[in-house]
Design a protein around this motif. Structure first.
Motif, PDB file in Angstrom:
ATOM      1  N   ALA A 114       1.607   5.351  -5.228  1.00 31.93           N
ATOM      2  CA  ALA A 114       0.776   5.689  -4.078  1.00 31.93           C
ATOM      3  C   ALA A 114      -0.656   5.218  -4.274  1.00 31.93           C
ATOM      4  CB  ALA A 114       0.802   7.198  -3.850  1.00 31.93           C
ATOM      5  N   ALA A 115      -1.043   4.960  -5.538  1.00 30.99           N
ATOM      6  CA  ALA A 115      -2.391   4.518  -5.888  1.00 30.99           C
ATOM      7  C   ALA A 115      -2.293   3.723  -7.182  1.00 30.99           C
ATOM      8  CB  ALA A 115      -3.315   5.718  -6.062  1.00 30.99           C
ATOM      9  N   PRO A 116      -3.335   2.973  -7.543  1.00 29.05           N
ATOM     10  CA  PRO A 116      -3.304   2.261  -8.829  1.00 29.05           C
ATOM     11  C   PRO A 116      -3.076   3.230  -9.980  1.00 29.05           C
ATOM     12  CG  PRO A 116      -5.139   1.494  -7.491  1.00 29.05           C
ATOM     13  CD  PRO A 116      -4.568   2.688  -6.782  1.00 29.05           C
ATOM     14  N   ARG A 117      -2.327   2.796 -10.954  1.00 26.53           N
ATOM     15  CA  ARG A 117      -2.028   3.633 -12.109  1.00 26.53           C
ATOM     16  C   ARG A 117      -2.504   2.922 -13.367  1.00 26.53           C
ATOM     17  NH1 ARG A 117       3.715   6.391 -11.977  1.00 26.53           N
ATOM     18  NH2 ARG A 117       2.694   7.058 -10.033  1.00 26.53           N
ATOM     19  N   TYR A 118      -3.143   3.676 -14.253  1.00 22.89           N
ATOM     20  CA  TYR A 118      -3.706   3.126 -15.474  1.00 22.89           C
ATOM     21  C   TYR A 118      -3.073   3.825 -16.678  1.00 22.89           C
ATOM     22  CZ  TYR A 118      -7.125   1.496 -12.092  1.00 22.89           C
ATOM     23  OH  TYR A 118      -7.726   0.905 -10.999  1.00 22.89           O
ATOM     24  N   VAL A 147      -3.632  -0.869 -19.383  1.00 26.07           N
ATOM     25  CA  VAL A 147      -2.805  -1.498 -18.355  1.00 26.07           C
ATOM     26  C   VAL A 147      -3.133  -0.928 -16.986  1.00 26.07           C
ATOM     27  CG1 VAL A 147      -0.418  -1.930 -17.631  1.00 26.07           C
ATOM     28  CG2 VAL A 147      -0.958  -1.761 -20.068  1.00 26.07           C
ATOM     29  N   CYS A 148      -3.097  -1.792 -15.992  1.00 30.46           N
ATOM     30  CA  CYS A 148      -3.230  -1.369 -14.599  1.00 30.46           C
ATOM     31  C   CYS A 148      -2.004  -1.825 -13.817  1.00 30.46           C
ATOM     32  CB  CYS A 148      -4.497  -1.941 -13.966  1.00 30.46           C
ATOM     33  SG  CYS A 148      -4.691  -1.543 -12.202  1.00 30.46           S
ATOM     34  N   LEU A 149      -1.421  -0.912 -13.031  1.00 29.54           N
ATOM     35  CA  LEU A 149      -0.326  -1.236 -12.122  1.00 29.54           C
ATOM     36  C   LEU A 149      -0.775  -0.823 -10.729  1.00 29.54           C
ATOM     37  CD1 LEU A 149       0.899   0.621 -14.743  1.00 29.54           C
ATOM     38  CD2 LEU A 149       3.007  -0.404 -13.924  1.00 29.54           C
ATOM     39  N   GLY A 150      -0.632  -1.731  -9.752  1.00 21.10           N
ATOM     40  CA  GLY A 150      -1.056  -1.379  -8.412  1.00 21.10           C
ATOM     41  C   GLY A 150      -1.227  -2.600  -7.533  1.00 21.10           C
ATOM     42  N   ARG A 152      -2.933  -5.948  -5.877  1.00 19.73           N
ATOM     43  CA  ARG A 152      -3.526  -7.124  -6.520  1.00 19.73           C
ATOM     44  C   ARG A 152      -5.022  -6.925  -6.763  1.00 19.73           C
ATOM     45  NH1 ARG A 152      -6.082 -11.962  -5.020  1.00 19.73           N
ATOM     46  NH2 ARG A 152      -5.380 -13.807  -6.197  1.00 19.73           N
ATOM     47  N   GLU A 153      -5.743  -6.432  -5.761  1.00 16.10           N
ATOM     48  CA  GLU A 153      -7.195  -6.297  -5.884  1.00 16.10           C
ATOM     49  C   GLU A 153      -7.567  -5.311  -6.985  1.00 16.10           C
ATOM     50  OE1 GLU A 153      -5.442  -5.997  -3.141  1.00 16.10           O
ATOM     51  OE2 GLU A 153      -5.935  -7.888  -2.129  1.00 16.10           O
ATOM     52  N   ALA A 154      -6.825  -4.223  -7.107  1.00 19.11           N
ATOM     53  CA  ALA A 154      -7.132  -3.231  -8.129  1.00 19.11           C
ATOM     54  C   ALA A 154      -6.912  -3.791  -9.525  1.00 19.11           C
ATOM     55  CB  ALA A 154      -6.261  -1.980  -7.919  1.00 19.11           C
ATOM     56  N   VAL A 155      -5.858  -4.566  -9.691  1.00 21.59           N
ATOM     57  CA  VAL A 155      -5.575  -5.151 -11.003  1.00 21.59           C
ATOM     58  C   VAL A 155      -6.653  -6.161 -11.373  1.00 21.59           C
ATOM     59  CG1 VAL A 155      -3.931  -6.535 -12.334  1.00 21.59           C
ATOM     60  CG2 VAL A 155      -3.094  -4.747 -10.789  1.00 21.59           C
ATOM     61  N   LEU A 156      -7.044  -7.006 -10.423  1.00 22.73           N
ATOM     62  CA  LEU A 156      -8.074  -8.005 -10.715  1.00 22.73           C
ATOM     63  C   LEU A 156      -9.417  -7.336 -11.011  1.00 22.73           C
ATOM     64  CD1 LEU A 156      -7.225 -10.780  -8.087  1.00 22.73           C
ATOM     65  CD2 LEU A 156      -6.858 -10.832 -10.566  1.00 22.73           C
ATOM     66  N   ILE A 230       9.030  -2.025  -9.378  1.00 24.18           N
ATOM     67  CA  ILE A 230       7.891  -1.127  -9.201  1.00 24.18           C
ATOM     68  C   ILE A 230       7.253  -1.478  -7.858  1.00 24.18           C
ATOM     69  CG2 ILE A 230       5.758  -0.262 -10.192  1.00 24.18           C
ATOM     70  CD1 ILE A 230       6.656  -1.570 -12.862  1.00 24.18           C
ATOM     71  N   SER A 231       7.184  -0.514  -6.957  1.00 18.86           N
ATOM     72  CA  SER A 231       6.770  -0.781  -5.590  1.00 18.86           C
ATOM     73  C   SER A 231       5.423  -0.161  -5.266  1.00 18.86           C
ATOM     74  CB  SER A 231       7.806  -0.236  -4.601  1.00 18.86           C
ATOM     75  OG  SER A 231       9.072  -0.809  -4.827  1.00 18.86           O
ATOM     76  N   LEU A 232       4.735  -0.785  -4.327  1.00 22.16           N
ATOM     77  CA  LEU A 232       3.534  -0.205  -3.741  1.00 22.16           C
ATOM     78  C   LEU A 232       3.923   0.669  -2.556  1.00 22.16           C
ATOM     79  CD1 LEU A 232       1.287  -3.413  -3.779  1.00 22.16           C
ATOM     80  CD2 LEU A 232       1.265  -1.522  -5.421  1.00 22.16           C
ATOM     81  N   ALA A 233       2.963   1.381  -2.010  1.00 20.00           N
ATOM     82  CA  ALA A 233       3.244   2.281  -0.900  1.00 20.00           C
ATOM     83  C   ALA A 233       3.802   1.539   0.309  1.00 20.00           C
ATOM     84  CB  ALA A 233       1.984   3.056  -0.515  1.00 20.00           C
TER      85      ALA A 233
END
Length: 273
Positions: A114-118, A147-150, A152-156, A230-233
Motif C-alpha cells: 500500500a506504500a513503499p516498504r523499507y 532495501v526499498c520496495l515500492g 519507481r519514484e520512491a525507489v529512485l 510483489i504488487s503495488l496498490a
C-alpha cells in the motif's frame, strides 16, 4: 596485517580491533536505515534451489553460485583431501546466499504494497570468485543492505538520497570514493532489458583507489516485483532497489589508506556518531 586478520583461500578471521571497526561501520549504516524507516530483519543463510531459479539466479550468476549438498551415507570412507568428490554428495536443495537482499524479495512474495516498504538486513554472503585477495575479495564476506520496495519514484529517491551520504561519510574517513556506473547483473546481456540498462544505468559502485568497489546502489526496476509477484496498490509490479555495503571491503580501504589501526578506529568512531 597478520596481527589484525588472517586470510586464506578467500576465508578471513578478524581480530578484535577489526571486529570493533566492523561494528562501528555497521552502526553508521544501521543509523541510516533507521533514518529512512527501514525494518530490521534477519534471514536464513541459504535459499532454496527452486527460489533461486525463480529469480533467474542460475541464468545470471552461474559463475558465482555455491550450492549445499548432503553427504551420502555411509561416510566412513571420506578422505581428508581438500575437496570431496562429487560422487560422495547428494542432490542440492539449497544455495548459499550471494547477496543479502534476495531473501527480502522472496519474503515479500505475493505481497501487495500500500506504500513503499523499507527493510535492512545483514548477511554472510558467499561467492565462487575466480580469485581471492586479502580483505578485498573473499569467499565469504559480510554485506549490509538497505532495501526499498515500492513505486519507481520512491525507489529512485531512496537510492539518490544515499549517494551523497556515502561519499560524505567516506570523505570524513579519509577515503576519496568515485561513483562509477557498473554492469547490470540482473538482466541477461542478450536481452532487451540489457540494452535499456546501457541507456539508463541500474547499478553504481562506490570505488576506492580505482579498483575496489566497497558499496553499491542497485536499481532492479520491476524485475523482482515480477519474479516474486510483489504488487503495488494499482496492481502493477513493484520496483525495488538496494544500497549495499561490503564491510570487509570498507575495512580493506581504510587499512590501505591509514597505517595505524588506532587512528582508523578513532576516525570511524567520530564519523559514525
Amino acid at each position: 596485517m597478520s596481527d589484525l586478520y588472517t586470510a586464506r583461500g578467500g576465508l578471513v578471521t578478524l581480530g578484535p580491533e577489526l571486529v570493533r571497526l566492523m561494528d562501528l561501520l555497521d552502526q553508521r549504516f544501521q543509523g541510516w536505515a533507521r533514518e529512512c524507516g527501514a525494518t530490521p530483519m534477519l534471514f536464513p543463510a541459504v535459499i532454496g534451489t527452486a527460489d533461486l531459479a525463480a529469480i533467474d539466479y542460475f541464468d545470471n550468476f552461474p559463475h558465482l553460485a555455491l550450492m549445499t549438498a548432503p553427504l551420502k551415507l555411509p561416510a566412513d570412507k571420506v578422505a581428508g583431501d581438500t575437496a570431496l568428490p562429487s560422487d560422495r554428495l547428494g542432490e542440492s536443495a539449497y544455495g548459499l546466499v550471494s547477496a543479502a537482499c534476495y531473501n527480502v524479495y522472496l519474503h515479500h512474495r505475493s505481497a501487495t504494497l500500500a506504500a513503499p516498504r523499507y527493510v535492512t538486513t545483514i548477511a554472510k554472503c558467499f561467492r565462487n570468485e575466480d580469485h581471492y585477495e586479502g580483505l578485498r575479495r573473499l569467499h565469504g564476506f559480510t554485506m549490509r543492505e538497505i532495501v526499498c520496495l515500492g513505486p519507481r519514484e520512491a525507489v529512485l529517491e531512496h537510492l539518490a538520497a544515499f549517494r551523497p551520504k556515502v561519499v560524505e561519510f567516506a570523505a570524513r574517513l579519509g577515503l576519496d570514493l568515485a561513483v562509477q556506473p557498473a554492469s547490470d547483473p540482473f538482466f541477461e546481456k542478450s536481452g532487451g532489458r540489457a540494452l535499456l540498462a546501457q541507456l539508463f544505468p541500474v547499478k553504481e559502485e562506490f570505488v576506492h583507489d580505482g579498483t575496489l568497489a566497497i558499496g553499491s546502489l542497485n536499481f532492479h526496476r520491476n524485475f523482482f516485483g515480477e519474479r516474486c509477484a510483489i504488487s503495488l496498490a494499482d496492481g502493477g509490479p513493484a520496483f525495488t532497489g538496494c544500497v549495499a555495503f561490503g564491510l570487509e571491503r570498507w575495512i580493506a580501504a581504510l587499512l590501505e589508506t591509514h597505517p595505524n589501526i588506532d587512528d582508523i578506529l578513532e576516525r570511524v568512531a567520530e564519523a559514525a556518531s
